[in-house]
Scaffold this active site. Structure first.
Site, mmCIF file in Angstrom:
data_model
loop_
_atom_site.group_PDB
_atom_site.id
_atom_site.type_symbol
_atom_site.label_atom_id
_atom_site.label_comp_id
_atom_site.label_asym_id
_atom_site.label_seq_id
_atom_site.Cartn_x
_atom_site.Cartn_y
_atom_site.Cartn_z
ATOM 1 N N ASP A 183 87.912 61.782 21.884
ATOM 2 C CA ASP A 183 86.870 60.387 21.945
ATOM 3 C C ASP A 183 85.963 60.631 20.951
ATOM 4 O OD1 ASP A 183 88.361 60.119 24.454
ATOM 5 O OD2 ASP A 183 86.602 61.026 25.588
HETATM 6 N N1 URA Z 1 88.843 64.591 27.767
HETATM 7 C C1 URA Z 1 88.017 63.757 27.709
HETATM 8 O O1 URA Z 1 87.416 63.336 28.659
HETATM 9 N N2 URA Z 1 87.600 63.494 26.441
HETATM 10 C C2 URA Z 1 88.286 63.852 25.419
HETATM 11 O O2 URA Z 1 87.940 63.824 24.001
HETATM 12 C C3 URA Z 1 89.274 65.020 25.453
HETATM 13 C C4 URA Z 1 89.402 65.166 26.766
#
Ligand code: URA
Length: 256
Positions: free
Chosen positions: A118
């Protein structure tokens, strides 16, 4: 941190001679026609000598320099990147920086991130143009474990460990696959280590949310055998080392 360029590596070498324009193409300088246009205007230096002939035969031992950088015939590129918060795992984004602000894409031929993190997640991100390796790491069938360090609101309790292990409903058609939660600290805010074997969107955040906690900081520490290199500061990357190149072979051959 010195940003190493892929074409300075000797991880792969190819033995046959080839035309200069093909060589430049393979090194990611541009398409065959772009390369020919470039050569009309500026030379490439072969063992220190300027050369503009696209048909010039390049030998394996030749040292090729273009715009002051040494090229190589390397076909695949593999980078270990410490992703900072604030950039997205996409080739293009009109709002945010992408990881290719840090790992220059233009001459590296179709690089892509192995899975996604993310915008606000930090940590280990593998970047490559090797589609088979990419697939081996991300195919749901392979269930490659991903380890995350997570800071969350609220108090983590033993019951959360059981919930993670049971396969939580995180709002999709199917429940999440069982995940491992290890509680590092617990209080008004808590810290956990989470291992998931899927790569669902916001998966770790949604697992915690299903237990009534919100993730305030998330960092990926490992993906399969690949570990975040703590010598890399956020935003820095390096080529895979020899050990990691052996992992590539193993993942690609299906022995991991
Ligand atoms: N899980 C999440 O919630 N965010 C990420 O960036 C990776 C795994």
């Amino acid at each position: 941190m010195e940003h190493l360029f892929a074409w300075q590596t000797d991880a792969f070498s190819f033995v046959e001679d080839m035309r200069l324009d093909k060589y430049l193409c393979d090194a990611g300088v541009g398409t065959r026609s772009e390369v020919k246009k470039i050569l009309k205007k500026e030379p490439v230096y072969i063992n220190g000598n300027p050369e503009k002939d696209p048909g010039f035969q390049v030998k394996e031992e030749d040292e090729i320099v273009f715009r002051k950088e040494m090229l190589s015939r390397e076909e695949f590129f593999y980078y270990l990147f410490h992703k900072p918060a604030g950039c997205v795992c996409a080739a293009v984004d009109h709002v945010h920086d992408t990881v290719f602000k840090y790992i220059p894409m233009n001459r590296k031929k179709d690089l892509s991130t192995v899975g996604r993190l993310d915008l606000d997640t930090e940590g280990l991100l593998l970047v490559t143009n090797d589609g088979i390796f990419h697939h081996a790491m991300t195919s749901p069938k392979r269930e490659v474990p991903k380890l995350y360090y997570a800071e969350v609101t609220g108090t983590l309790i033993e019951e959360d460990i059981v919930k993670f292990a049971s396969g939580l409903d995180i709002g999709d058609d199917k429940s999440a696959k069982p995940a491992k939660l290890e509680i590092v600290s617990s209080g008004d805010t808590s810290v956990g280590l989470v291992t998931v074997t899927e790569g669902r969107f916001h998966e770790v955040k949604r697992l915690f949310l299903a237990c009534g906690k919100e993730v305030t900081y998330l960092k990926r520490l490992s993906m399969g055998d690949f570990q975040l290199d703590e010598a890399l500061k956020p935003g820095e990357y390096r080529k895979f080392n020899e050990k990691e190149m052996n992992y590539v072979k193993k993942y690609k051959s299906g022995t991991i």
